[in-house]
Design a protein around this motif. Structure first.
Motif, mmCIF file in Angstrom:
data_model
loop_
_atom_site.group_PDB
_atom_site.id
_atom_site.type_symbol
_atom_site.label_atom_id
_atom_site.label_comp_id
_atom_site.label_asym_id
_atom_site.label_seq_id
_atom_site.Cartn_x
_atom_site.Cartn_y
_atom_site.Cartn_z
ATOM 1 N N ILE A 152 -1.768 -3.515 -10.759
ATOM 2 C CA ILE A 152 -1.342 -3.072 -12.081
ATOM 3 C C ILE A 152 -1.116 -4.305 -12.944
ATOM 4 C CG2 ILE A 152 -0.314 -0.917 -11.290
ATOM 5 C CD1 ILE A 152 2.409 -2.265 -11.387
ATOM 6 N N LYS A 153 -1.193 -4.122 -14.242
ATOM 7 C CA LYS A 153 -0.958 -5.244 -15.156
ATOM 8 C C LYS A 153 0.355 -5.024 -15.889
ATOM 9 C CE LYS A 153 -5.552 -6.930 -15.895
ATOM 10 N NZ LYS A 153 -6.486 -7.516 -16.821
ATOM 11 N N ILE A 154 1.196 -6.039 -15.826
ATOM 12 C CA ILE A 154 2.454 -6.047 -16.541
ATOM 13 C C ILE A 154 2.462 -7.292 -17.407
ATOM 14 C CG2 ILE A 154 4.961 -6.167 -16.356
ATOM 15 C CD1 ILE A 154 4.752 -4.652 -13.724
ATOM 16 N N ASP A 155 2.576 -7.100 -18.692
ATOM 17 C CA ASP A 155 2.503 -8.193 -19.660
ATOM 18 C C ASP A 155 1.233 -9.015 -19.481
ATOM 19 O OD1 ASP A 155 4.929 -7.462 -20.769
ATOM 20 O OD2 ASP A 155 6.092 -8.781 -19.456
ATOM 21 N N GLY A 156 0.131 -8.341 -19.165
ATOM 22 C CA GLY A 156 -1.155 -9.006 -19.014
ATOM 23 C C GLY A 156 -1.343 -9.714 -17.686
ATOM 24 N N GLU A 157 -0.330 -9.707 -16.830
ATOM 25 C CA GLU A 157 -0.402 -10.364 -15.526
ATOM 26 C C GLU A 157 -0.691 -9.325 -14.442
ATOM 27 O OE1 GLU A 157 -0.019 -13.688 -14.765
ATOM 28 O OE2 GLU A 157 -0.003 -14.020 -16.930
ATOM 29 N N PRO A 158 -1.724 -9.547 -13.619
ATOM 30 C CA PRO A 158 -1.986 -8.591 -12.530
ATOM 31 C C PRO A 158 -0.945 -8.735 -11.418
ATOM 32 C CG PRO A 158 -3.543 -10.411 -12.453
ATOM 33 C CD PRO A 158 -2.701 -10.617 -13.682
ATOM 34 N N ILE A 159 -0.407 -7.603 -11.001
ATOM 35 C CA ILE A 159 0.590 -7.572 -9.930
ATOM 36 C C ILE A 159 0.159 -6.502 -8.929
ATOM 37 C CG2 ILE A 159 2.999 -7.059 -9.378
ATOM 38 C CD1 ILE A 159 3.744 -8.072 -12.137
ATOM 39 N N VAL A 160 0.322 -6.808 -7.637
ATOM 40 C CA VAL A 160 -0.038 -5.851 -6.599
ATOM 41 C C VAL A 160 1.156 -4.939 -6.331
ATOM 42 C CG1 VAL A 160 -0.768 -5.559 -4.209
ATOM 43 C CG2 VAL A 160 -1.660 -7.472 -5.545
ATOM 44 N N SER A 161 0.933 -3.642 -6.521
ATOM 45 C CA SER A 161 1.948 -2.636 -6.238
ATOM 46 C C SER A 161 1.635 -2.039 -4.870
ATOM 47 C CB SER A 161 1.902 -1.548 -7.317
ATOM 48 O OG SER A 161 2.672 -0.447 -6.931
ATOM 49 N N LYS A 162 2.649 -1.938 -4.016
ATOM 50 C CA LYS A 162 2.457 -1.375 -2.679
ATOM 51 C C LYS A 162 3.279 -0.121 -2.520
ATOM 52 C CE LYS A 162 1.388 -5.717 -0.550
ATOM 53 N NZ LYS A 162 1.213 -6.359 0.686
ATOM 54 N N LYS A 163 2.627 0.942 -2.073
ATOM 55 C CA LYS A 163 3.311 2.201 -1.801
ATOM 56 C C LYS A 163 3.172 2.474 -0.314
ATOM 57 C CE LYS A 163 3.671 6.926 -3.342
ATOM 58 N NZ LYS A 163 3.208 7.924 -4.295
ATOM 59 N N VAL A 164 4.278 2.773 0.338
ATOM 60 C CA VAL A 164 4.294 3.006 1.781
ATOM 61 C C VAL A 164 4.669 4.464 2.030
ATOM 62 C CG1 VAL A 164 5.311 2.331 3.986
ATOM 63 C CG2 VAL A 164 5.012 0.620 2.201
ATOM 64 N N ARG A 165 3.857 5.128 2.834
ATOM 65 C CA ARG A 165 4.121 6.510 3.266
ATOM 66 C C ARG A 165 4.098 6.534 4.787
ATOM 67 N NH1 ARG A 165 3.480 10.301 -0.919
ATOM 68 N NH2 ARG A 165 3.098 11.928 0.589
ATOM 69 N N PHE A 166 4.778 7.515 5.366
ATOM 70 C CA PHE A 166 4.885 7.588 6.813
ATOM 71 C C PHE A 166 4.303 8.894 7.337
ATOM 72 C CE2 PHE A 166 8.325 4.836 5.357
ATOM 73 C CZ PHE A 166 7.993 3.690 6.039
ATOM 74 N N SER A 167 3.756 8.824 8.558
ATOM 75 C CA SER A 167 3.159 9.996 9.191
ATOM 76 C C SER A 167 3.347 9.873 10.700
ATOM 77 C CB SER A 167 1.680 10.054 8.838
ATOM 78 O OG SER A 167 1.055 11.099 9.538
ATOM 79 N N LYS A 168 3.461 11.008 11.350
ATOM 80 C CA LYS A 168 3.574 10.996 12.816
ATOM 81 C C LYS A 168 2.192 10.980 13.475
ATOM 82 C CE LYS A 168 7.870 10.929 14.056
ATOM 83 N NZ LYS A 168 8.376 9.948 14.992
ATOM 84 N N ASN A 169 1.123 11.248 12.724
ATOM 85 C CA ASN A 169 -0.216 11.220 13.327
ATOM 86 C C ASN A 169 -1.206 10.485 12.453
ATOM 87 O OD1 ASN A 169 -0.611 13.099 11.270
ATOM 88 N ND2 ASN A 169 -0.602 14.819 12.674
#
Length: 169
Positions: A152-169
């Motif tokens: 994503i870009k914030i104030d023109g600077e690219p930043i890596v956003s990480k989303k973590v989800r969990f699963s049993k399988n």
């Protein structure tokens, strides 16, 4: 009374400054280690080795702890069920009965099992083992963490956003 507030503020400021100094020191030492390693290795030698990606243990540990805290909150305070259920949807698509715990669980010793599975360019799946401490009892468990990376870009600077989800399988 006013003197006590000043002491509390001074203590908090000193803790914050020391934490910043420790973070700065660790960043500098890792940069120095990388520079030394790059100087010592020949490019031909490096190409013979496979780089094994690692998972972000502090991020996953924190997200897993938050997940179990929300489940415990839902069980201990049913009046918040609707709000907590909405938040839990951000952590898993699985049935919450797979993760039930009546009391607060403390997550410890999160470790990767096997290799990271790359589902696509921005998504990877990691099998993890961890200890769940509930009422002074350690329970070993496994779970899959699905990590989505998005730039994503914030104030023109690219930043890596990480989303973590969990699963049993």
């Amino acid at each position: 009374m006013n003197l006590k507030i000043k002491h509390i503020v001074l203590i908090l400021v000193s803790i914050i400054l020391s934490a910043c100094a420790m973070e700065n020191r660790s960043v500098k030492s890792s940069d120095e280690t990388y520079e030394m390693a790059a100087e010592e290795l020949d490019i031909e030698v490096v190409s013979n080795y496979e780089v094994i990606p690692t998972f972000n243990a502090p991020l996953i540990n924190q997200k897993l702890q938050d997940f179990y805290d929300l489940i415990a909150l839902q069980n201990q305070h049913p009046e918040f069920t609707e709000e907590v259920t909405e938040q839990l949807k951000n952590y898993t698509n699985d049935s919450l009965s797979n993760f039930k715990t009546k009391n607060v669980a403390i997550i410890e010793n999160v470790k990767q099992i096997g290799k990271i599975i790359h589902l696509n360019d921005s998504t990877k799946k990691i099998k993890l083992t961890y200890n769940k401490v509930v009422d002074n009892t350690k329970i070993a468990d496994t779970i899959f963490a699905i990590i989505n990376n998005k730039i994503i870009k914030i104030d023109g600077e690219p930043i890596v956003s990480k989303k973590v989800r969990f699963s049993k399988n």
